[in-house]
Write a protein that holds these residues in place. Structure first.
Motif, PDB file in Angstrom:
ATOM      1  N   LEU A 140       0.828  -1.206   0.000  1.00  0.00           N
ATOM      2  CA  LEU A 140       0.000   0.000   0.000  1.00  0.00           C
ATOM      3  C   LEU A 140       0.863   1.257   0.000  1.00  0.00           C
ATOM      4  CD1 LEU A 140      -2.849   1.251   0.224  1.00  0.00           C
ATOM      5  CD2 LEU A 140      -2.564   1.183   2.719  1.00  0.00           C
ATOM      6  N   GLN A 141       1.780   1.345   0.945  1.00  0.00           N
ATOM      7  CA  GLN A 141       2.575   2.555   1.109  1.00  0.00           C
ATOM      8  C   GLN A 141       3.526   2.787  -0.060  1.00  0.00           C
ATOM      9  OE1 GLN A 141       5.512   5.181   1.805  1.00  0.00           O
ATOM     10  NE2 GLN A 141       6.132   3.108   2.288  1.00  0.00           N
ATOM     11  N   LEU A 142       4.204   1.736  -0.498  1.00  0.00           N
ATOM     12  CA  LEU A 142       5.192   1.904  -1.561  1.00  0.00           C
ATOM     13  C   LEU A 142       4.559   1.983  -2.949  1.00  0.00           C
ATOM     14  CD1 LEU A 142       8.087  -0.383  -0.296  1.00  0.00           C
ATOM     15  CD2 LEU A 142       7.917   2.114  -0.210  1.00  0.00           C
ATOM     16  N   THR A 143       3.270   1.723  -3.032  1.00  0.00           N
ATOM     17  CA  THR A 143       2.527   1.967  -4.266  1.00  0.00           C
ATOM     18  C   THR A 143       2.000   3.396  -4.305  1.00  0.00           C
ATOM     19  OG1 THR A 143       1.840  -0.342  -4.456  1.00  0.00           O
ATOM     20  CG2 THR A 143       0.530   1.275  -5.658  1.00  0.00           C
ATOM     21  N   LEU A 144       1.406   3.839  -3.201  1.00  0.00           N
ATOM     22  CA  LEU A 144       0.715   5.126  -3.218  1.00  0.00           C
ATOM     23  C   LEU A 144       1.626   6.317  -2.931  1.00  0.00           C
ATOM     24  CD1 LEU A 144      -2.777   4.361  -1.657  1.00  0.00           C
ATOM     25  CD2 LEU A 144      -1.975   4.150  -4.016  1.00  0.00           C
ATOM     26  N   ALA A 145       2.735   6.127  -2.217  1.00  0.00           N
ATOM     27  CA  ALA A 145       3.612   7.271  -1.933  1.00  0.00           C
ATOM     28  C   ALA A 145       4.111   7.946  -3.202  1.00  0.00           C
ATOM     29  CB  ALA A 145       4.773   6.852  -1.042  1.00  0.00           C
ATOM     30  N   ALA A 442      14.666  10.328  -6.032  1.00  0.00           N
ATOM     31  CA  ALA A 442      14.089  10.405  -4.688  1.00  0.00           C
ATOM     32  C   ALA A 442      12.657  10.919  -4.771  1.00  0.00           C
ATOM     33  CB  ALA A 442      14.928  11.340  -3.803  1.00  0.00           C
ATOM     34  N   TYR A 443      11.901  10.636  -3.721  1.00  0.00           N
ATOM     35  CA  TYR A 443      10.560  11.205  -3.586  1.00  0.00           C
ATOM     36  C   TYR A 443      10.258  11.387  -2.111  1.00  0.00           C
ATOM     37  CZ  TYR A 443       9.066   6.314  -2.864  1.00  0.00           C
ATOM     38  OH  TYR A 443       8.925   5.028  -2.397  1.00  0.00           O
TER      39      TYR A 443
END
Length: 489
Positions: A140-145, A442-443
């Protein structure tokens, strides 16, 4: 305006395959590109609306998402999903929503004296269509971030979830489809054809999170279209225990950083360098903390399962290889114990006397296995880290600020947490990214907005400027202007 596919992908998309998932993806991609070119600059209200809808996808389906992720893992701690995924997504959206107006504003840039009274501005613009190849470990987190950064920057997004989390992938596709038009945000299927062809599409930017090996293949495929990439990879992230460290404190924090998500974290400490005379005592302290946090019962609901039988077998192989080569293994049970294996939970494992010849020291572990290595001199620890690929993360524990700063100045890594693990990742005002073999780009927060924007320089000429002196016919005026510019430089 349409964009041509990479020839290698175009060859694969023969008419006989017109009904395949990959052909459908190609059609969806071109539709999104066309819409992006027709509406290249969504305003603030539209971007905020997209962020709000993305938040609603998570907020309205929070429990379903937790259950889907747990089903994919075999068992995933609900608390870990909440703190390491859901809450971070909400934080990222809240931060972007609060600051988006200022991020979108053109920035004033200094103008060299000889060009005054002209002006310079830096104008952020959307890149267009962003592709995201998502991992399975924090789906979830590494898809939506990265999607949050891309949407904040005004882009449209296509997401390819991991095939290792089919329940989550299906739910994300369903819920995103309910909130977004297919030309805004699209979640693809997880079929093999899509996995093989996704990176060949000529995105305006491509994000990949995963292994270094696959990252190289993604970069190669993207390079054929000159697609810029952000690669969030991994590698062997070290933890260094300084002689000045509080061993009890360090043991607790390393135990947590290693066993969160059963070690299936790209920035988990991969090995620990400990002063030679403290290795045994530190190992006992780490083992005690692991038992305190997660006990020795494989049915413990706080302890997450390994994602697949293949990954479980891989971890067994790493430990067996280390034992065969002379390492001392500390674990509460053998990994082939039926009670542990039935839950696909790998016993928390410490490896002492690890050597470079062991597989556990040659590849990223990505599981609850932690080698502890002794060092004699701080320079030896720094040299050990520097002899390997640049890590995604580095952790240092101690109270000696001079020793700390020596490590910070002489090592290069994607990020650092001092006297703890993982938490540099959660800092919304700091960039998250690797270096060298651990990634590029980076993001997070404004860094994500900038990654997915074209920061376009604009020069506004003033009618009072003497730039016409540069035009031919050349003569004495050029010599005078040159003299002036040399004086100002």
């Amino acid at each position: 305006m349409d964009r041509a596919l990479d020839p290698a992908l175009d060859h694969a998309l023969e008419p006989s395959l017109a009904s395949t998932p990959l052909r459908a993806l190609q059609d969806a991609f071109h539709a999104m590109v066309a819409r992006s070119r027709a509406e290249p600059a969504p305003d603030l209200a539209e971007r905020l609306d997209r962020l709000a809808r993305l938040r609603a996808v998570v907020a309205d389906n929070e429990e379903r998402l937790r259950q889907a992720i747990s089903a994919d893992f075999g068992h995933r701690s609900a608390v870990e999903t909440t703190i390491a995924e859901t809450m971070l997504v909400f934080s990222e959206i809240r931060h972007a929503t609060k600051h988006l107006k200022s991020w979108m504003t053109s920035q004033r840039v200094a103008t060299a004296l000889q060009f005054l009274p002209a002006r310079n501005r830096l104008m952020p613009q959307p890149l267009g269509v962003i592709g995201i190849i998502a991992p399975w470990n924090y789906p979830l987190q590494l898809t939506l971030a990265p999607a949050i950064g891309a949407l904040a920057a005004g882009n449209r997004v296509i997401i390819k979830p991991s095939e290792l989390v089919p329940h989550f992938s299906a739910l994300l596709k369903e819920t995103v489809g309910q909130r977004f038009d297919a030309t805004e945000v699209l979640v693809t299927g997880i079929e093999d054809e899509i996995a093989k062809g996704f990176a060949h599409l000529p995105f305006d930017h491509l994000v990949f999170t995963g292994s270094t090996r696959v990252g190289r293949l993604v970069a190669e495929a993207a390079g054929r279209n000159l697609t810029p990439v952000t690669l969030e990879l991994g590698g062997k992230s070290p933890a260094i225990i300084d002689a000045s460290a509080d061993l009890n404190e360090a043991a607790e924090r390393i135990a947590y950083g290693k066993l969160l998500n059963a070690g299936q974290t790209c920035i988990a400490p991969d090995y620990v360098l400990v002063p030679e005379n403290s290795v045994q005592s530190f190992a006992e302290k780490v083992r005690a903390q692991m038992r305190r946090m997660f006990g020795t019962d494989p049915a413990n609901k706080d302890y997450t399962s390994v994602i697949s039988d293949r990954h479980y077998a891989r971890l067994e192989g790493l430990v067996a290889d280390a034992a065969q080569r002379g390492a001392r293994i500390l674990q509460p049970a053998r990994p082939d114990d039926p009670n542990w294996k039935a839950h696909r939970k790998f016993p928390p494992t410490l490896i002492l006397s690890a050597t470079e010849a062991m597989a556990v020291m040659q590849e990223e572990i990505f599981g609850p296995v932690l080698p502890l290595l002794g060092y004699r001199d701080p320079d030896d620890a720094i040299a050990f880290v520097n002899a390997r690929d640049r890590p995604l993360a580095l952790y240092w524990f101690g109270k000696d600020s001079n020793a700390r700063d020596e490590v910070l100045s002489r090592t290069i890594s994607g990020g650092v947490t001092i006297n703890d693990c993982l938490f540099h990742f959660t800092q919304i005002n700091q960039p998250m990214g690797g270096v060298g073999a651990s990634g590029t780009g980076a993001y997070h927060g404004e860094w994500g907005f900038r990654t997915f924007s074209k920061l376009k320089p604009v020069f506004y000429r003033s009618k009072f400027n003497r730039l016409a002196d540069l035009y031919p016919p050349y003569g004495g005026k050029i010599a005078r202007l040159e003299k002036l510019m040399r004086f100002m430089s």
